[in-house]
Design a protein around this motif. Structure first.
Motif, PDB file in Angstrom:
ATOM      1  N   ASP A 311       0.828  -1.211   0.000  1.00 19.60           N
ATOM      2  CA  ASP A 311       0.000   0.000   0.000  1.00 19.60           C
ATOM      3  C   ASP A 311       0.861   1.259   0.000  1.00 19.60           C
ATOM      4  N   ASN A 314       2.493   1.658  -3.437  1.00 22.78           N
ATOM      5  CA  ASN A 314       1.542   2.130  -4.445  1.00 22.78           C
ATOM      6  C   ASN A 314       1.189   3.609  -4.257  1.00 22.78           C
ATOM      7  N   GLN A 315       1.168   4.035  -3.003  1.00 24.96           N
ATOM      8  CA  GLN A 315       0.798   5.415  -2.713  1.00 24.96           C
ATOM      9  C   GLN A 315       1.864   6.405  -3.153  1.00 24.96           C
ATOM     10  N   TYR A 316       3.137   6.015  -3.006  1.00 25.18           N
ATOM     11  CA  TYR A 316       4.216   6.983  -3.233  1.00 25.18           C
ATOM     12  C   TYR A 316       5.142   6.653  -4.415  1.00 25.18           C
TER      13      TYR A 316
END
Length: 501
Positions: A311, A314-316
């Motif tokens: 997660d 994927n976010q950064y």
């Protein structure tokens, strides 16, 4: 005056060696520093040079004998210096008739590397070459080394053909003349010298080849010599033995002493292919087996929920790549998590040296990488003080150099702990083998969705099995399990890395 030839210092903790090959025999003239024999220890091969010019008098330690440090190997009757001129060959007749000549020598091979095998020549005798143009490629136990031309001119002579094993100070070839065409090219190899013959004639075969022929029970006529003037070399004997074994298998008789394999049906033998192991593959095989024989190796397992890391990534990942110019992968998370755990369990980052334990107050992280020629382990130095971006850049750069065969010896030495990611090949579970003298290696595996019981409910989570192989001589079970649990905790809650928890 009689000069004694004794076993030289063999290295730390090495007390004996085996006499492998004598290059001279009693009565032969020898020059000062000319190689007399070769010794083999459990770690390296040692060449013994002549301490004086003169005549070989007596060989005290025959081939195959085990000798200790400073043991007497042979005696030399010291000459008046004439032997020096006799023992060293005159300038090669294969060089161009006019102009200056430049020797092509083996380049620096790296710390502890004493020899290499000539794998490929890119140029033939008579070819024009430019300065810094690649002439040949050498293969050592760990890396491939390209040899550039030290000068422009014509390749006048190749002194070390493909397949030859050369030491760190050997001459490979001779460059003659200049690039302006003032010098006529030397004749091509096919024209300059007769093809290798299988007959001995007046040519003196290599002593190691004679020994190998005697041990294999084959005659000189069965061996095609590829050395200078048709001289038989040890590798030539090995090829002759292999050819005889293949012929014996194809004709159907049972295996002989020279081919200790079970009988192979003729139709199967015709479909087999026999390929000599590269030096890198031989070294990998030896080091892995030595590791198993030396360390008290044990593996402990755990599993980690990769959801939080995935997660966060994927976010950064887009912002990370835009700012740092490199993709955000999983390896930086594992490197950070391991560095964090090694601080708490320092024995996993230590090594045994004799009766002492050497603790490392730094982390040089080895990252195992598969290449077309075999497994290599480039080292990311001081990984414990690097940022995520620095780690990702270093891993990407080392991986690229590994695949291209451009890693230097220095880049693969000094690791204190290793990461091995079998998951990229689809491995679900394995027990990695230690990379000596390290005491720990972490095996990463495939991320796979599995049903997990969380707070009384069954949910699907992206899980990975982790395997820590460790040397039980220095790492206790408690330390190994603690290390793996700390890695698991850091990956399942990456915020712990920021808080140093």
């Amino acid at each position: 005056m009689t000069i004694e030839v004794r076993v030289p210092t063999l290295g730390e903790s090495v007390t004996e060696a085996t006499v492998a090959t004598w290059f001279k025999k009693p009565g032969d003239a020898v020059a000062v520093d000319e190689m007399l024999c070769e010794l083999e220890t459990d770690k390296v091969t040692v060449e013994v040079p002549s301490p004086s010019a003169g005549t070989m008098d007596d060989i005290v330690a025959a081939e195959g004998e085990t000798v200790g440090v400073d043991a007497l190997l042979a005696t030399i009757v010291e000459g008046d210096g004439a032997a020096t001129a006799e023992a060293k060959p005159a300038a090669s007749a294969g060089a161009a008739p006019t102009g200056n000549t430049t020797d092509v020598m083996v380049p620096t091979l790296g710390e502890s590397v004493t020899e290499a095998t000539v794998s490929t020549w890119f140029k033939a005798v008579g070819d024009s070459v430019a300065q810094d143009e690649m002439l040949c490629e050498l293969e050592t136990d760990k890396v491939s080394v390209e040899v550039p031309s030290p000068a422009a001119g014509v390749l006048a002579e190749i002194t070390a053909p493909e397949g030859t094993t050369v030491d760190a100070s050997a001459k490979l070839a001779v460059i003659s003349g200049a690039a302006d065409g003032a010098v006529e090219p030397a004749p091509r190899a096919a024209e300059a010298a007769p093809a290798p013959t299988s007959g001995g004639g007046d040519v003196e075969d290599a002593p190691s080849a004679k020994k190998a022929m005697a041990e294999a029970g084959i005659s000189r006529d069965q061996v095609a010599g590829t050395g200078r003037d048709g001289r038989a070399m040890k590798d030539d004997v090995a090829r002759a033995v292999a050819a005889a074994a293949s012929a014996a298998s194809a004709s159907g008789p049972a295996a002989t002493a020279s081919a200790p394999r079970a009988p192979v049906p003729a139709d199967d033998a015709a479909r087999e292919e026999r390929v000599k192991m590269t030096r890198l593959r031989q070294t990998i095989a030896k080091r892995l087996k030595d590791s198993q024989n030396t360390a008290a190796m044990l593996t402990t397992y755990n599993e980690v929920d990769m959801g939080e890391v995935m997660d966060l990534r994927n976010q950064y990942k887009d912002q990370f790549e835009k700012k740092h110019g490199v993709r955000l992968g999983f390896m930086s998370f594992f490197t950070k998590a391991c560095c964090h755990a090694l601080k708490e369990v320092p024995e996993v980052n230590a090594e045994i040296d004799g009766t002492e334990i050497v603790y490392k107050n730094f982390v040089h992280m080895g990252v195992a990488a598969g290449t077309p020629t075999g497994l290599v382990v480039p080292v990311i130095r001081d990984a414990d003080s690097m940022s995520f971006a620095e780690i990702e850049k270093a891993i990407a750069e080392k991986g690229r150099r590994a695949r291209d065969g451009k890693l230097s010896m220095a880049e693969m030495q000094g690791g204190t702990f290793t990461l091995s990611n079998g998951g990229v090949y689809g491995s679900l579970m394995s027990s990695p083998i230690l990379n000596p003298p390290q005491s720990g290696i972490l095996g990463m595996h495939k991320i796979q969705d599995r049903p997990m019981a969380i707070n009384g409910e069954v949910v699907i989570r992206p899980m990975m099995y982790l395997a820590l192989s460790y040397d039980h001589r220095i790492v206790d079970g408690k330390g190994a399990v603690t290390f793996l649990v700390r890695v698991k905790e850091a990956l399942e809650d990456p915020r712990r890395l920021l808080m140093d928890l």
